[in-house]
Motif scaffolding. Structure first.
Motif, PDB file in Angstrom:
ATOM      1  N   TYR A 137      -9.826   0.651  39.663  1.00  8.37           N
ATOM      2  CA  TYR A 137     -10.097  -0.766  39.407  1.00  8.37           C
ATOM      3  C   TYR A 137      -9.448  -1.283  38.134  1.00  8.37           C
ATOM      4  O   TYR A 137      -8.850  -2.366  38.117  1.00  8.37           O
ATOM      5  CB  TYR A 137     -11.607  -1.012  39.362  1.00  8.37           C
ATOM      6  N   CYS A 179     -10.919   1.317  44.731  1.00  6.93           N
ATOM      7  CA  CYS A 179     -11.495   0.322  43.814  1.00  6.93           C
ATOM      8  C   CYS A 179     -12.974   0.588  43.576  1.00  6.93           C
ATOM      9  O   CYS A 179     -13.543   0.157  42.565  1.00  6.93           O
ATOM     10  CB  CYS A 179     -11.347  -1.083  44.378  1.00  6.93           C
ATOM     11  N   CYS A 208      -7.750  -5.261  43.501  1.00 11.34           N
ATOM     12  CA  CYS A 208      -9.136  -4.971  43.897  1.00 11.34           C
ATOM     13  C   CYS A 208      -9.965  -6.245  44.037  1.00 11.34           C
ATOM     14  O   CYS A 208     -10.776  -6.383  44.956  1.00 11.34           O
ATOM     15  CB  CYS A 208      -9.794  -4.042  42.869  1.00 11.34           C
ATOM     16  N   PHE A 214     -17.384  -2.389  42.038  1.00 15.70           N
ATOM     17  CA  PHE A 214     -16.142  -2.099  41.335  1.00 15.70           C
ATOM     18  C   PHE A 214     -16.400  -1.233  40.113  1.00 15.70           C
ATOM     19  O   PHE A 214     -17.414  -1.388  39.433  1.00 15.70           O
ATOM     20  CB  PHE A 214     -15.456  -3.390  40.881  1.00 15.70           C
TER      21      PHE A 214
END
Length: 466
Positions: free
Chosen positions: A227, A218, A234, A247
């Protein structure tokens, strides 16, 4: 007549020697399975309990459990199953646990296992020490794997002395073996990755380690992050952004995922540099070839962590829609070993027992094979039939019958180790395997030895377990 009598005597002697050798081999195998070393893990406890579950009543010693004692009714069998006694009365140091005072046991467990509400007290050394104290009483808390814990035999009072040990078993009955696993089991990421991470280096490392161990892909840099495809998965770890993990965009300031000391993270991290590294990471986490001893809970956990974002590559996976077209065949191919983690129902293998049974025990007549109904029925009959002839109940029969029956034990409501497959397989096919039901124990497990089968079918007239 004399010659006939001599021949009969010789035959009986041969049969006795053969039986004695089989019993001796069984006891030797049981001694190894239930050794003190093996009983230090749930894997070992499971295997020992599987062999001993119908004879734990032989070793009841507490007065409040006396009604379950069957040692007087079946002394010969109890003698054979003597190694099972370690499940009921283990050794701590050089003393049997039951010779220690309750207060001493409770203090030993507390000193080894207590961490309160402080995740920083959970270290690799603490987990190791806690396992050392708890190993032979984890059976108090292992219903999921064992189908029945040892609580009924050991007693609630003694199990309660080990109550802190329950933190070493997840809700799914899986053994916790590392500090990271224990932190995740006891504290969700939001409790660890708090605003205090910026003030406490140890807490920062704990938070970041947990995030990388469980959601590494992620936080990979753009072009490699999972992600966008796994946003909901995530986002469960959004609190990780309190560190320098971000992220979609990899690390704040760029670079690769590393700990605070600058080392590159291992674990379930999906490589951010080259397909070859992805392929190697998947191989290292998931590969066991034909070696059953390598199928451990640690392997299952690591393989699941690294494979989770790419299970959608496989048609056999039913928990979400396919991502093959989006991800691309080349990348999906890098994750090909992950397919071994997908169950027949399209879910994901969660325990080493499931994976072991899926990969190594499914060697009988399997679903979809071309055998006609008559051939299947004949194979089951040839492997499993003994009618009322006790002399035909041998270890060879048990082994052959288990091999043929394994894929269809799920047909029977009495089988507890997996969900029923009768609706999927169909009544007609299940009926072909009707003889296999004799291989299912009262606890819903599987008969493994000729002694168990003999006692179940011919000697079950004494006081049994429970």
């Amino acid at each position: 007549n004399d010659n006939n009598n001599n021949n009969n005597n010789n035959n009986n002697a041969g049969g006795s020697i053969s039986t004695d050798m089989e019993v001796e081999a069984f006891v030797t195998a049981l001694e190894e399975t239930c050794s003190e070393e093996n009983l230090k893990s749930i894997n070992g406890i499971y295997k020992c309990h599987n062999k001993c579950q119908s004879h734990l009543c032989c070793f009841v010693s507490d007065d409040d459990q006396f009604k379950q004692d069957c040692s007087n009714q079946r002394p010969a069998a109890c003698n054979v199953y003597e190694p099972c006694k370690r499940l009921v009365n283990p050794i701590h140091g050089n003393k049997p646990v039951k010779t220690l005072d309750s207060a001493d046991i409770e203090k030993i467990v507390f000193d080894a296992c207590y961490f309160g509400a402080d995740p920083l007290k959970i270290t690799g050394e603490m987990v190791k020490n806690c396992h050392g104290v708890c190993a032979q009483r984890l059976c108090c808390f292992s219903d999921y794997l064992l189908q029945s814990s040892c609580r009924a035999t050991v007693g609630d009072d003694e199990c309660e002395l080990y109550s802190l040990c329950e933190q070493l078993v997840t809700d799914d009955g899986v053994e916790v073996n590392s500090a990271v696993e224990l932190k995740e089991n006891e504290f969700d990421v939001g409790h660890i990755c708090t605003s205090k991470v910026s003030e406490d280096t140890d807490l920062y490392d704990t938070c970041k380690g947990l995030c990388i161990e469980n959601r590494a892909c992620c936080f990979d840099k753009p072009g490699y992050s999972c992600y966008e495809m796994e946003k909901e998965w995530c986002d469960e770890y959004k609190a990780c952004e309190k560190t320098n993990l971000k992220f979609s965009g990899g690390l704040a300031g760029g670079g690769t995922i590393s700990n605070s000391n600058g080392g590159t993270s291992g674990g379930s991290n999906t490589s951010s540099t080259a397909p070859a590294e992805i392929e190697k990471a998947v191989f290292d986490a998931c590969y066991f070839d034909e070696d059953e001893s390598r199928v451990t809970q640690e392997l299952v956990t690591k393989c699941n962590n690294i494979c989770q974002p790419r299970y959608c590559c496989f048609d056999s996976y039913k928990l979400e829609s396919s991502c093959l077209a989006t991800v691309g065949e080349n990348e999906c191919e890098l994750y090909s070993p992950c397919e071994q983690m997908i169950t027949k129902d399209g879910g994901v293998v969660k325990t080493f027992i499931e994976l072991d049974m899926k990969e190594f025990d499914d060697d009988g007549v399997g679903p979809g094979e071309s055998n006609s109904d008559e051939l299947i029925e004949k194979e089951v009959f040839d492997a499993c039939y003994f009618d009322n002839d006790e002399s035909r109940v041998t270890q060879e029969l048990v082994t052959k019958c288990n091999n043929v029956c394994r894929p269809r034990l799920c047909c029977f409501d009495s089988y507890r180790l997996e969900r029923s497959c009768r609706a999927t397989v169909g009544e007609d096919e299940c009926e072909l395997f009707a003889l296999c039901e004799q291989m299912i124990t009262k606890d819903g497990g599987v008969v493994k030895t000729f002694i168990e089968l003999d006692m179940k079918e011919f000697d079950d007239d004494g006081v049994g377990p429970g």
